[in-house]
Design a protein around this motif. Sequence first.
Motif, PDB file in Angstrom:
ATOM      1  N   SER A   5       9.123  -7.999   5.890  1.00 36.91           N
ATOM      2  CA  SER A   5       8.626  -7.001   4.941  1.00 36.91           C
ATOM      3  C   SER A   5       9.631  -6.837   3.807  1.00 36.91           C
ATOM      4  CB  SER A   5       8.420  -5.655   5.635  1.00 36.91           C
ATOM      5  OG  SER A   5       7.445  -5.744   6.641  1.00 36.91           O
ATOM      6  N   LEU A   6       9.118  -6.828   2.587  1.00 41.36           N
ATOM      7  CA  LEU A   6       9.959  -6.628   1.404  1.00 41.36           C
ATOM      8  C   LEU A   6       9.708  -5.232   0.852  1.00 41.36           C
ATOM      9  CD1 LEU A   6       9.359 -10.062  -0.391  1.00 41.36           C
ATOM     10  CD2 LEU A   6      11.114  -9.492   1.283  1.00 41.36           C
ATOM     11  N   TYR A  42       4.612  -7.280   1.230  1.00 40.28           N
ATOM     12  CA  TYR A  42       5.320  -6.419   0.278  1.00 40.28           C
ATOM     13  C   TYR A  42       4.944  -4.959   0.528  1.00 40.28           C
ATOM     14  CZ  TYR A  42       5.797 -10.792  -2.383  1.00 40.28           C
ATOM     15  OH  TYR A  42       6.057 -12.086  -2.765  1.00 40.28           O
ATOM     16  N   LEU A  43       5.926  -4.084   0.424  1.00 44.53           N
ATOM     17  CA  LEU A  43       5.676  -2.652   0.466  1.00 44.53           C
ATOM     18  C   LEU A  43       6.312  -2.042  -0.775  1.00 44.53           C
ATOM     19  CD1 LEU A  43       4.566  -0.137   1.798  1.00 44.53           C
ATOM     20  CD2 LEU A  43       6.640  -0.013   3.195  1.00 44.53           C
ATOM     21  N   PHE A  44       5.487  -1.833  -1.793  1.00 45.68           N
ATOM     22  CA  PHE A  44       5.959  -1.234  -3.037  1.00 45.68           C
ATOM     23  C   PHE A  44       5.933   0.292  -2.905  1.00 45.68           C
ATOM     24  CE2 PHE A  44       4.380  -5.376  -4.488  1.00 45.68           C
ATOM     25  CZ  PHE A  44       5.430  -5.803  -5.288  1.00 45.68           C
ATOM     26  N   ILE A  45       6.946   0.950  -3.447  1.00 48.13           N
ATOM     27  CA  ILE A  45       7.026   2.414  -3.431  1.00 48.13           C
ATOM     28  C   ILE A  45       6.956   2.920  -4.858  1.00 48.13           C
ATOM     29  CG2 ILE A  45       8.282   4.413  -2.586  1.00 48.13           C
ATOM     30  CD1 ILE A  45       7.604   2.420  -0.378  1.00 48.13           C
ATOM     31  N   ASN A  46       5.922   3.674  -5.179  1.00 53.57           N
ATOM     32  CA  ASN A  46       5.811   4.282  -6.502  1.00 53.57           C
ATOM     33  C   ASN A  46       6.436   5.668  -6.465  1.00 53.57           C
ATOM     34  OD1 ASN A  46       5.025   4.924  -9.159  1.00 53.57           O
ATOM     35  ND2 ASN A  46       3.143   5.870  -8.411  1.00 53.57           N
ATOM     36  N   ILE A  67      -1.207  -8.980   2.012  1.00 49.35           N
ATOM     37  CA  ILE A  67       0.262  -9.027   1.921  1.00 49.35           C
ATOM     38  C   ILE A  67       0.855  -7.953   1.003  1.00 49.35           C
ATOM     39  CG2 ILE A  67       0.317 -11.497   2.426  1.00 49.35           C
ATOM     40  CD1 ILE A  67       0.952 -11.967  -0.554  1.00 49.35           C
ATOM     41  N   VAL A  68       0.048  -7.332   0.159  1.00 47.71           N
ATOM     42  CA  VAL A  68       0.586  -6.326  -0.772  1.00 47.71           C
ATOM     43  C   VAL A  68       0.112  -4.937  -0.367  1.00 47.71           C
ATOM     44  CG1 VAL A  68       0.665  -5.482  -3.140  1.00 47.71           C
ATOM     45  CG2 VAL A  68       0.733  -7.940  -2.689  1.00 47.71           C
ATOM     46  N   GLN A 310       1.033  10.637  -1.846  1.00 46.35           N
ATOM     47  CA  GLN A 310      -0.249  10.990  -2.463  1.00 46.35           C
ATOM     48  C   GLN A 310      -1.298   9.908  -2.256  1.00 46.35           C
ATOM     49  OE1 GLN A 310      -0.032  11.754  -6.679  1.00 46.35           O
ATOM     50  NE2 GLN A 310      -1.959  12.887  -6.691  1.00 46.35           N
ATOM     51  N   GLU A 311      -0.846   8.663  -2.217  1.00 46.70           N
ATOM     52  CA  GLU A 311      -1.779   7.539  -2.054  1.00 46.70           C
ATOM     53  C   GLU A 311      -1.083   6.419  -1.298  1.00 46.70           C
ATOM     54  OE1 GLU A 311      -4.224   4.392  -4.884  1.00 46.70           O
ATOM     55  OE2 GLU A 311      -3.718   6.376  -5.683  1.00 46.70           O
ATOM     56  N   LYS A 312      -1.839   5.755  -0.451  1.00 44.43           N
ATOM     57  CA  LYS A 312      -1.244   4.713   0.380  1.00 44.43           C
ATOM     58  C   LYS A 312      -2.276   3.625   0.653  1.00 44.43           C
ATOM     59  CE  LYS A 312       0.804   4.095   4.993  1.00 44.43           C
ATOM     60  NZ  LYS A 312       1.202   4.787   6.240  1.00 44.43           N
ATOM     61  N   LYS A 313      -1.861   2.389   0.523  1.00 45.55           N
ATOM     62  CA  LYS A 313      -2.772   1.277   0.828  1.00 45.55           C
ATOM     63  C   LYS A 313      -2.040   0.181   1.591  1.00 45.55           C
ATOM     64  CE  LYS A 313      -6.938   2.012  -0.821  1.00 45.55           C
ATOM     65  NZ  LYS A 313      -7.464   1.376  -2.018  1.00 45.55           N
TER      66      LYS A 313
END
Length: 313
Positions: A5-6, A42-46, A67-68, A310-313
Amino acid sequence: MKTMSLIVPCYNEEPTIEIFFDTVEKVIANDPETFKNIKHNYLFINDGSSDETLNEFRKLNTKYPDIVHYISFSRNFGKEAGLAAGLQHAEGDYVAVMDVDLQDPPELLPKMLQIIQKEQFDCVGTMREDRTGEPPIRSFFSRSFYAVINKVSKVQIIPNARDYRLMTRQMVDAILELPEYNRFSKGIFNWVGFKTTYLKFENAPRSAGETHWSFWQLFNYSIEAIVDFSDVPLKIATLIGLLFAFISIISIIFVIIRKLLFGDSVGGWASLVSILLFVGGVQLFCMGIIGNYIGKIYLETKHRPQYIVQEKK
């Protein structure tokens, strides 16, 4: 098959996200031997971005849903909250922490993975060989910070080390056992221990956009790091108090003896006022140190969450 996981914390990084994703995908595709038994995601954090960062995540998730993934905060909680969220939600057997601006070179990922798999390390970190392109004053304060914190803290932090690292699941689980609200990840990574090595790389410019770290933010961050990992400032405040108490006792004895032997009064109101102001300033300085620690205790006792999703995918 194992997974990697990135974790990629982002704040107003709209121009860099697609560039980052394409670059990492190219690195992985160009080394099929290293990644043949590794599935990556990938786990992007906003972190409360005000630009189109979140929409960029949505586009990538729609295009590559397997994967994203992304987590979006309700507001800006800071990089440390982003790292904490990523570590808490990442499910990979190996977990990497990276910056999206490509100042953390993705080209190191294959070597990092090989070292962990073949040499039995729990963590492969990275460090810059130099600080080329950085303002001299900023480099000076950075060197000073590492010198100070390694003097006052039992946890030693490698100078020029980055958050960019690849860790095993065992190390990540150990980090997640630390529940504190006030976090300094570089210190936490070293505090938990585990077998760690570092790779050096040359400093690189951002792929796009501008840094969101001001000098004042970095200064505050360094103060928080010292407070989080050392009680030496409190001891310094105590020693200063003892020193001035000793000086005042000597001064009182001197004044009394002078009065008894010579009978003249003590003059010099200006110097007396100056001394009082100086001592008052030292007292406020020491109270500020103590207040900083009390403030940290106050935040810890509130038990507020580090972030709100607030939002998660």
